[in-house]
Write a protein that holds these residues in place. Structure first.
Motif, mmCIF file in Angstrom:
data_model
loop_
_atom_site.group_PDB
_atom_site.id
_atom_site.type_symbol
_atom_site.label_atom_id
_atom_site.label_comp_id
_atom_site.label_asym_id
_atom_site.label_seq_id
_atom_site.Cartn_x
_atom_site.Cartn_y
_atom_site.Cartn_z
ATOM 1 N N VAL A 111 1.981 3.690 -12.719
ATOM 2 C CA VAL A 111 2.211 3.603 -11.268
ATOM 3 C C VAL A 111 2.294 5.011 -10.672
ATOM 4 O O VAL A 111 1.755 5.280 -9.593
ATOM 5 N N GLU A 112 2.963 5.911 -11.377
ATOM 6 C CA GLU A 112 3.045 7.305 -10.919
ATOM 7 C C GLU A 112 1.657 7.948 -10.857
ATOM 8 O O GLU A 112 1.335 8.666 -9.896
ATOM 9 N N LYS A 113 0.829 7.702 -11.874
ATOM 10 C CA LYS A 113 -0.519 8.295 -11.904
ATOM 11 C C LYS A 113 -1.378 7.777 -10.752
ATOM 12 O O LYS A 113 -2.116 8.550 -10.125
ATOM 13 N N VAL A 114 -1.280 6.481 -10.478
ATOM 14 C CA VAL A 114 -2.029 5.915 -9.347
ATOM 15 C C VAL A 114 -1.583 6.574 -8.040
ATOM 16 O O VAL A 114 -2.401 6.914 -7.181
ATOM 17 N N ALA A 115 -0.277 6.758 -7.893
ATOM 18 C CA ALA A 115 0.246 7.385 -6.673
ATOM 19 C C ALA A 115 -0.284 8.800 -6.505
ATOM 20 O O ALA A 115 -0.638 9.211 -5.392
ATOM 21 N N GLN A 116 -0.324 9.544 -7.589
ATOM 22 C CA GLN A 116 -0.839 10.918 -7.523
ATOM 23 C C GLN A 116 -2.291 10.929 -7.053
ATOM 24 O O GLN A 116 -2.679 11.749 -6.214
ATOM 25 N N ALA B 130 0.829 -1.204 0.000
ATOM 26 C CA ALA B 130 0.000 0.000 0.000
ATOM 27 C C ALA B 130 0.866 1.258 0.000
ATOM 28 O O ALA B 130 0.565 2.236 -0.702
ATOM 29 N N GLU B 131 1.942 1.243 0.763
ATOM 30 C CA GLU B 131 2.837 2.400 0.811
ATOM 31 C C GLU B 131 3.573 2.578 -0.515
ATOM 32 O O GLU B 131 3.763 3.718 -0.985
ATOM 33 N N MET B 132 3.984 1.490 -1.150
ATOM 34 C CA MET B 132 4.626 1.590 -2.462
ATOM 35 C C MET B 132 3.663 2.191 -3.490
ATOM 36 O O MET B 132 4.047 3.051 -4.293
ATOM 37 N N ASN B 133 2.409 1.753 -3.451
ATOM 38 C CA ASN B 133 1.398 2.335 -4.342
ATOM 39 C C ASN B 133 1.256 3.832 -4.095
ATOM 40 O O ASN B 133 1.145 4.624 -5.044
ATOM 41 N N ARG B 134 1.241 4.228 -2.841
ATOM 42 C CA ARG B 134 1.069 5.641 -2.503
ATOM 43 C C ARG B 134 2.231 6.494 -2.986
ATOM 44 O O ARG B 134 2.046 7.638 -3.438
ATOM 45 N N LEU B 135 3.434 5.924 -2.919
ATOM 46 C CA LEU B 135 4.637 6.676 -3.301
ATOM 47 C C LEU B 135 4.883 6.674 -4.804
ATOM 48 O O LEU B 135 5.492 7.609 -5.338
ATOM 49 N N ARG C 7 -2.490 9.997 -3.285
ATOM 50 C CA ARG C 7 -2.030 11.073 -2.393
ATOM 51 C C ARG C 7 -3.047 12.208 -2.309
ATOM 52 O O ARG C 7 -3.127 12.910 -1.300
ATOM 53 N N LYS C 8 -3.829 12.366 -3.382
ATOM 54 C CA LYS C 8 -4.868 13.399 -3.357
ATOM 55 C C LYS C 8 -6.055 12.974 -2.489
ATOM 56 O O LYS C 8 -6.884 13.794 -2.112
ATOM 57 N N GLY C 9 -6.130 11.665 -2.223
ATOM 58 C CA GLY C 9 -7.174 11.151 -1.347
ATOM 59 C C GLY C 9 -8.460 10.888 -2.074
ATOM 60 O O GLY C 9 -9.500 10.713 -1.477
#
Length: 464
Positions: free
Chosen positions: A454-459, A208-213, A462-464
């Motif tokens: 992966v970057e787009k998912v993280a963005q 989950a943290e890797m996805n977030r980052l 992080r926006k919630g």
């Protein structure tokens, strides 16, 4: 007579044609087309191991070292991008073990930064995003990216995931050979599992943290059960940074069809690896005969070719540079080292050496009989390697397959034994009928696409 031609010119034309067969002409044209394609597509290898001692002012990748990857060999082979690996082998799950692993992994992060920022910034740059890869490529620089092999150095501190991301890590596997505190390993098929062939509670949090980052989840080395769970949990596409097809080489390090199809559904990519013992294995008959022989003589399971996929001749060093060592500069004209040759014979086993002379003679006689009846597989070559690519493309589609080597970590096959020989892979792909667009996807396009997703998912996360 043809208009405008003399008898002598017709004779010369005949002689020229007699010296070049249609097959030779076609092959020359094919090679020329392959070279043109190779020069245009971005060539990216997702798994190259490193030794920090080769990242010092006096001994580094600006030199043509005996390593399979360095800048001169990348230039010679037209390789553009190297994922340099912050690898730590599995050790004890204790505070002391975690601390030692942390020191080792930090030394490898620091080594890559030293190369790209101090030693050779005019030759190679560090990419932190897919956009960085494209920008550095336009500047005609070689490109380094950092991958993390084994989440062991995280210890029990999930904050280290962000620390490693901030240090440049852009993918991470949750285990290597041996179960970690995060996930069961492929080696559990023989040695047993800690988490019922899956992830630990902390491992689930780490995903989950890797996805977030925006750090890619790597499936190479964890167990099948851990991988299937990781695919289910991940909100972003995943990768297998250096794995083969289990249907073609039945070792636990490779992915079976169920995993490959799950990877496709997830939108991820398998980076097919040019590691001989994951590309080509001994026959089932030989493997069974060797296992029976070892059991009969009370020998432990050896890690030769066609075994459970442990180890693999990684030759990886520790974290600190040895100041007394000699820099491994390649001698001009010297024969290249053959890596990852495998063996499958069970030599070097302590229990074998402990046999009485009579029992050892009997063992050797029986082993020779097996060698005669079921010969060991020859070393894998580029054609064998592309067979794995073909299989994966047919099963899950061209958009979910890429290329890796595991150079300097046991990888290498005949015809592609260093970055300098990368063209041979492109040539075989052209021979098989792959188009330039498809070859571009295999060499880098698919991996860069997944990384971007992966970057787009993280963005979004992080926006919630």
């Amino acid at each position: 007579m043809i208009a405008g031609m003399t008898a002598s010119s017709i004779g010369l034309l005949f002689l020229a044609g007699a010296g070049t067969s249609p097959a030779q002409s076609n092959d020359t044209a094919l090679i020329a087309r392959a070279k043109a394609i190779h020069s245009r597509v971005i060539k990216l290898d997702t798994h190259n191991d490193i030794e920090p001692a080769n990242f010092t002012p006096d001994c580094n990748y600006t030199m043509r070292l005996t390593t399979q990857v360095n800048i001169p060999k990348m230039v010679e082979g037209g390789m553009d991008v190297s994922f340099m690996i912050a690898y730590v082998g599995q050790g004890p799950l204790t505070p002391e073990g975690f601390d030692d692993a942390y020191r080792q992994v930090v030394a490898k992060f620091d080594a890559v930064h030293r190369l790209t920022e101090k030693i050779a910034p005019d030759n190679i740059g560090l990419a932190l995003t897919p956009a960085d890869v494209l920008a550095l490529h336009k500047k005609n620089l070689r490109i380094a990216v950092i991958g993390i092999e084994n989440g062991y150095p995280i210890g029990n501190d999930i904050k280290r995931v962000k620390e490693f991301y901030d240090r440049g890590g852009r993918y991470m596997s949750l285990a290597h050979n041996g179960n970690s505190q995060l996930a069961d390993s492929n080696t559990g098929e023989v040695q047993g599992y800690l988490y019922n062939n899956g992830l630990s509670p902390l491992g689930r949090e780490v995903i989950a943290e890797m996805n977030r980052l925006g750090m890619m989840v790597d499936l190479s080395h964890p167990s099948k059960g851990a991988n299937m769970e990781a695919i289910r949990l991940s909100k972003a596409p995943v990768i297998a940074s250096h794995s083969g097809v289990r249907a073609l080489a039945d070792v636990s390090r490779n992915m079976d069809d169920e995993q490959l199809l799950a990877l496709k559904k997830n939108g991820g990519v398998i980076q097919v690896v040019g590691f001989t013992s994951y590309v080509k294995t001994d026959s089932k008959e030989r493997t069974e005969a060797l296992a029976k022989l070892r059991e009969e003589f009370g020998l432990t399971q050896a890690a030769g070719r066609g075994g459970a996929g442990f180890g693999g001749g990684r030759g990886r060093g520790g974290a600190a540079a040895n100041t007394s060592r000699t820099c491994p500069v390649e001698v001009p004209g010297a024969a290249p080292q053959v890596r990852g040759a495998g063996g499958g014979r069970g030599r070097g086993n302590a229990a074998l050496e402990a046999l009485s002379p009579e029992r050892r003679a009997d063992y050797d006689k029986r082993l020779a009989e097996i060698d005669t009846k079921f010969p060991a597989a020859s070393r894998a070559n580029v054609k064998d390697f592309v067979n794995h690519i073909d299989y994966a493309v047919k099963l899950i589609g061209i958009d979910h397959v890429g290329i890796s080597s595991d150079f300097d970590g046991g990888g290498g096959i005949d015809g592609w034994n260093s970055a300098a020989e990368a063209f041979n892979v492109t040539l075989e792909l052209v021979r098989r009928g792959y188009t330039e667009e498809q070859i571009g996807k295999l060499w880098s396009g698919n991996l860069l696409r997944v990384w971007g997703e992966v970057e787009k998912v993280a963005q979004k996360l992080r926006k919630g």
